[in-house]
Design a protein around this motif. Structure first.
Motif, short mmCIF file in Angstrom:
data_model
loop_
_atom_site.label_atom_id
_atom_site.label_comp_id
_atom_site.label_asym_id
_atom_site.label_seq_id
_atom_site.Cartn_x
_atom_site.Cartn_y
_atom_site.Cartn_z
N LYS A 111 -4.42 -2.03 -23.94
CA LYS A 111 -3.44 -1.21 -23.20
C LYS A 111 -2.05 -1.83 -23.34
O LYS A 111 -1.84 -2.98 -22.96
N ILE A 153 -9.76 2.72 -18.20
CA ILE A 153 -8.44 2.54 -18.80
C ILE A 153 -7.38 2.40 -17.71
O ILE A 153 -6.49 1.56 -17.78
N GLN A 208 -6.96 1.75 -29.88
CA GLN A 208 -8.42 1.64 -30.00
C GLN A 208 -8.77 1.03 -31.35
O GLN A 208 -8.60 1.67 -32.39
N VAL A 236 -10.29 -1.97 -26.96
CA VAL A 236 -9.22 -1.08 -26.51
C VAL A 236 -8.15 -1.92 -25.83
O VAL A 236 -8.43 -2.65 -24.87
N GLN A 291 -11.84 7.27 -18.54
CA GLN A 291 -10.42 7.17 -18.19
C GLN A 291 -10.22 6.24 -17.00
O GLN A 291 -9.21 5.52 -16.93
N ILE A 301 -2.36 3.49 -25.72
CA ILE A 301 -3.68 2.86 -25.74
C ILE A 301 -4.10 2.72 -27.19
O ILE A 301 -4.16 3.70 -27.93
#
Length: 222
Positions: A196, A171, A203, A194, A168, A201
């Motif tokens: 953003k 991210i 994937q 991934v 996390q 988010i």
């Protein structure tokens, strides 16, 4: 793929990667031509520098195969002037590639928890592309890849080892619109791109892979 994209020299290796469709953009092509893979290998493995296969660099770590580096660099969508993080920077070669792409207006940060690899990778870059260190484009530090560099945010993040799940913290450090390219899994691993966005988010599964694990320093040494 690992035998079709080999070469006898760095230029031949890169040209073969391009011919086989693994290098798609000018930025990645020019960066991989400018950085000689041989300068990021341990002495006993330099003979295999231009083979399209992973090679050991000690400390239970490998330098990934060139086709994997090309694939990950393309997925990162790196551009001049960006700030990028390389987690598990190992030999320093991805930092060097990215440094060539982002240029003097950009920054590349590498992080590895093995001090000896941090020191070695900096020397590798100094020997291969000294301007990247002298101009402050590339900075490599000792630290925990799961944590990243919390005081900074990044346009893209590359992870060179497989995490059990996507951290996390990484991210959180990724800017909106940025790409986090990371292998995920333990025995069975998958490479993910991934992305953003403002509200979620995304994937994207890319392919099955086999990377060394992203783990604690103690686990890696053991």
């Amino acid at each position: 793929m690992s035998w079709r994209s080999s070469g006898k020299t760095n230029i031949e290796l890169v040209e073969t990667l391009k011919k086989n469709g693994l290098i798609k953009t000018t930025g990645v092509y020019e960066a991989m031509k400018a950085v000689d893979r041989k300068n990021y290998m341990i002495e006993s493995h330099k003979t295999y520098a231009y083979q399209d296969s992973p090679q050991s660099i000690g400390y239970s770590v490998t330098i990934s195969a060139p086709h994997m580096h090309a694939m990950q660099l393309e997925l990162l969508h790196a551009e001049p002037g960006q700030t990028i993080l390389d987690v598990g920077s190992g030999s320093g070669i991805i930092c060097a590639y990215l440094g060539k792409i982002v240029g003097k207006e950009g920054k590349v940060y590498g992080i590895d928890h093995i001090k000896e690899l941090v020191d070695w990778s900096i020397e590798n870059i100094k020997n291969d592309s000294p301007d990247l260190i002298e101009d402050g484009i590339v900075n490599i530090v000792e630290g925990d890849g799961f944590v990243g560099l919390p005081d900074l945010t990044f346009d893209a993040i590359h992870v060179g080892a497989a995490a059990p799940e996507i951290p996390q913290a990484l991210i959180d450090q990724l800017k909106v619109g940025g790409h986090l390219v990371i292998p995920v899994g333990t025995y069975s691993q998958s490479l993910y791109d991934v992305i953003k966005t403002e509200d979620k988010i995304v994937q994207n599964y890319i392919t099955g892979v086999r990377f060394v694990p992203l783990c604690s320093k103690k686990e890696q040494i053991n």
